[in-house]
Design a protein around this motif. Structure first.
Motif, PDB file in Angstrom:
ATOM      1  N   PRO A   1      53.761 -34.020  40.333  1.00  0.00           N
ATOM      2  CA  PRO A   1      53.558 -35.366  39.767  1.00  0.00           C
ATOM      3  C   PRO A   1      54.881 -36.095  39.692  1.00  0.00           C
ATOM      4  CG  PRO A   1      53.381 -33.704  38.077  1.00  0.00           C
ATOM      5  CD  PRO A   1      53.244 -33.093  39.113  1.00  0.00           C
ATOM      6  N   THR A   2      56.040 -35.250  39.325  1.00  0.00           N
ATOM      7  CA  THR A   2      57.251 -35.947  39.255  1.00  0.00           C
ATOM      8  C   THR A   2      57.656 -36.628  40.723  1.00  0.00           C
ATOM      9  OG1 THR A   2      58.070 -34.242  37.768  1.00  0.00           O
ATOM     10  CG2 THR A   2      59.785 -35.658  38.856  1.00  0.00           C
ATOM     11  N   PHE A   3      57.390 -35.816  41.666  1.00  0.00           N
ATOM     12  CA  PHE A   3      57.821 -36.252  43.175  1.00  0.00           C
ATOM     13  C   PHE A   3      56.704 -37.265  43.456  1.00  0.00           C
ATOM     14  CE2 PHE A   3      60.015 -32.596  45.142  1.00  0.00           C
ATOM     15  CZ  PHE A   3      60.097 -31.615  44.086  1.00  0.00           C
ATOM     16  N   ALA A   4      55.296 -37.411  43.064  1.00  0.00           N
ATOM     17  CA  ALA A   4      54.462 -38.402  43.394  1.00  0.00           C
ATOM     18  C   ALA A   4      55.007 -39.689  42.665  1.00  0.00           C
ATOM     19  CB  ALA A   4      53.176 -38.043  43.037  1.00  0.00           C
ATOM     20  N   GLY A   5      55.356 -39.616  41.222  1.00  0.00           N
ATOM     21  CA  GLY A   5      55.942 -40.739  40.659  1.00  0.00           C
ATOM     22  C   GLY A   5      56.978 -41.255  41.305  1.00  0.00           C
TER      23      GLY A   5
ATOM     24  N   PHE B   1      52.364 -36.881  48.041  1.00  0.00           N
ATOM     25  CA  PHE B   1      52.550 -35.629  47.171  1.00  0.00           C
ATOM     26  C   PHE B   1      51.057 -35.236  46.506  1.00  0.00           C
ATOM     27  CE2 PHE B   1      57.020 -36.982  47.662  1.00  0.00           C
ATOM     28  CZ  PHE B   1      57.533 -36.039  48.170  1.00  0.00           C
ATOM     29  N   GLY B   2      50.964 -34.249  46.333  1.00  0.00           N
ATOM     30  CA  GLY B   2      49.743 -33.651  45.515  1.00  0.00           C
ATOM     31  C   GLY B   2      49.818 -33.744  44.132  1.00  0.00           C
ATOM     32  N   PRO B   3      48.715 -33.592  43.442  1.00  0.00           N
ATOM     33  CA  PRO B   3      48.568 -33.308  42.031  1.00  0.00           C
ATOM     34  C   PRO B   3      49.619 -32.505  41.367  1.00  0.00           C
ATOM     35  CG  PRO B   3      46.673 -32.423  42.986  1.00  0.00           C
ATOM     36  CD  PRO B   3      47.448 -33.184  44.089  1.00  0.00           C
TER      37      PRO B   3
ATOM     38  N   GLU C   1      56.103 -43.406  44.380  1.00  0.00           N
ATOM     39  CA  GLU C   1      55.444 -44.369  44.240  1.00  0.00           C
ATOM     40  C   GLU C   1      56.356 -45.488  43.449  1.00  0.00           C
ATOM     41  OE1 GLU C   1      52.273 -43.034  41.512  1.00  0.00           O
ATOM     42  OE2 GLU C   1      51.293 -41.901  43.174  1.00  0.00           O
ATOM     43  N   ARG C   2      56.984 -45.100  42.742  1.00  0.00           N
ATOM     44  CA  ARG C   2      57.855 -46.449  42.094  1.00  0.00           C
ATOM     45  C   ARG C   2      58.792 -46.750  43.356  1.00  0.00           C
ATOM     46  NH1 ARG C   2      58.065 -42.447  37.771  1.00  0.00           N
ATOM     47  NH2 ARG C   2      60.125 -41.470  38.516  1.00  0.00           N
ATOM     48  N   ALA C   3      59.381 -45.983  44.248  1.00  0.00           N
ATOM     49  CA  ALA C   3      60.332 -46.463  45.286  1.00  0.00           C
ATOM     50  C   ALA C   3      59.427 -47.389  46.188  1.00  0.00           C
ATOM     51  CB  ALA C   3      60.563 -45.268  45.839  1.00  0.00           C
ATOM     52  N   LEU C   4      58.178 -47.013  46.492  1.00  0.00           N
ATOM     53  CA  LEU C   4      57.379 -47.898  47.257  1.00  0.00           C
ATOM     54  C   LEU C   4      57.129 -49.495  46.816  1.00  0.00           C
ATOM     55  CD1 LEU C   4      54.935 -45.372  48.879  1.00  0.00           C
ATOM     56  CD2 LEU C   4      57.008 -46.475  49.922  1.00  0.00           C
ATOM     57  N   ALA C   5      56.796 -49.225  45.309  1.00  0.00           N
ATOM     58  CA  ALA C   5      56.491 -50.350  44.684  1.00  0.00           C
ATOM     59  C   ALA C   5      57.706 -51.381  44.583  1.00  0.00           C
ATOM     60  CB  ALA C   5      55.814 -50.037  43.406  1.00  0.00           C
ATOM     61  N   GLU C   6      58.774 -50.750  44.439  1.00  0.00           N
ATOM     62  CA  GLU C   6      59.943 -51.669  44.594  1.00  0.00           C
ATOM     63  C   GLU C   6      60.103 -52.175  45.966  1.00  0.00           C
ATOM     64  OE1 GLU C   6      62.948 -49.137  43.196  1.00  0.00           O
ATOM     65  OE2 GLU C   6      62.503 -48.987  41.344  1.00  0.00           O
TER      66      GLU C   6
END
Length: 259
Positions: free
Chosen positions: A165-169, A160-162, A172-177
């Motif tokens: 930010p909520t969507f991007a965060g 997701f683009g800047p 990113e958290r889902a992928l990190a897990e």
């Protein structure tokens, strides 16, 4: 002798293990493949020629040939290990599959097509390895190869683009897990690092890994990745008249572009 066990190496087994560990990195990987193939079924004729870009060991090619018995595939990758696994496991696909060793970061691969007609291009979890400048050049190259109405389908994690930010965060958290070693262990899936460690112990590995090391000399993972909007803009600048998402789960998407 079983072709897929040439030289005592179980090439088909290595491909199966590759697919299994990739499932750990790409949630609903088969659903994403199916979305790409469904678009091809609706928009392409029964007989077509497809590029499989950064094909790896041929996961996308294998599914294309199984779904479309009149299709032919040109599978392009820089990695000699991946290509050898694909050749060993899938061979020539009954004369419908050709393997091409080339670097998509330059335009060299175009000359290796041999003037073949191409109707569509596919890629899966791969083009994020290209630097943004190389990726935009690849899109221009594709625009030269594909005819008007030709398709490009890319399945990957497209951020997701800047402005979101909520969507991007969240993504990113889902992928990190999902990508943590503990999560792989909990699901009983080997990581990419474990796959490569296991392959290195195969008797056929040493010369292939040496060639791979030389082929990748000087290359590195890009420090920045284009977000979805940047992909769409680059495709439009390259000459594609339509580009957008046709399947999505957070940043896990299928991007379709029409020449």
């Amino acid at each position: 002798m079983d072709r897929t066990r040439r030289g005592g190496t179980d090439w088909a087994g290595w491909l199966r293990r590759w697919d299994a560990q990739q499932e750990g990195y790409v949630d609903r990987r088969e659903a994403r493949f199916s979305a790409m193939l469904d678009v091809a079924a609706r928009l392409l004729p029964a007989s077509f020629v497809a590029l499989d870009l950064a094909c790896g060991p041929g996961s996308m090619s294998q599914r294309l040939l199984a779904r479309f018995p009149e299709a032919r595939v040109l599978a392009v990758d820089i990695d000699p290990v991946m290509l050898e696994v694909g050749r060993g496991a899938l061979g020539s696909g009954g004369g419908r599959l050709r393997w091409i060793e080339a670097d998509l970061a330059s335009s060299e691969w175009l000359s290796l097509l041999g003037g073949a007609r191409v109707d569509a291009a596919f890629s899966s979890t791969a083009l994020h390895w290209l630097e943004p400048a190389a990726l935009t050049r690849l899109y221009r190259d594709l625009s030269r190869v594909l005819p008007p109405g030709g398709l490009f389908l890319n399945g990957d994690h497209l951020p997701f683009g800047p402005e979101l930010p909520t969507f991007a965060g969240l993504s990113e958290r889902a992928l990190a897990e999902q990508w943590s070693d503990s999560e792989f262990a909990a699901r009983g899936i080997e990581t990419a690092e474990q796959w490569w460690e296991a392959f290195a112990a195969d008797p056929a590995a040493a010369p292939l890994l040496a060639k791979r090391k030389a082929r990748f000399a000087g290359k590195r993972r890009p420090e920045t990745r284009l977000d979805l909007d940047a992909h769409v803009a680059a495709l439009r600048d390259a000459g594609f008249r339509e580009a957008g998402t046709i399947w999505q789960e957070l940043s896990n998407r299928v991007l379709l572009a029409v020449r």
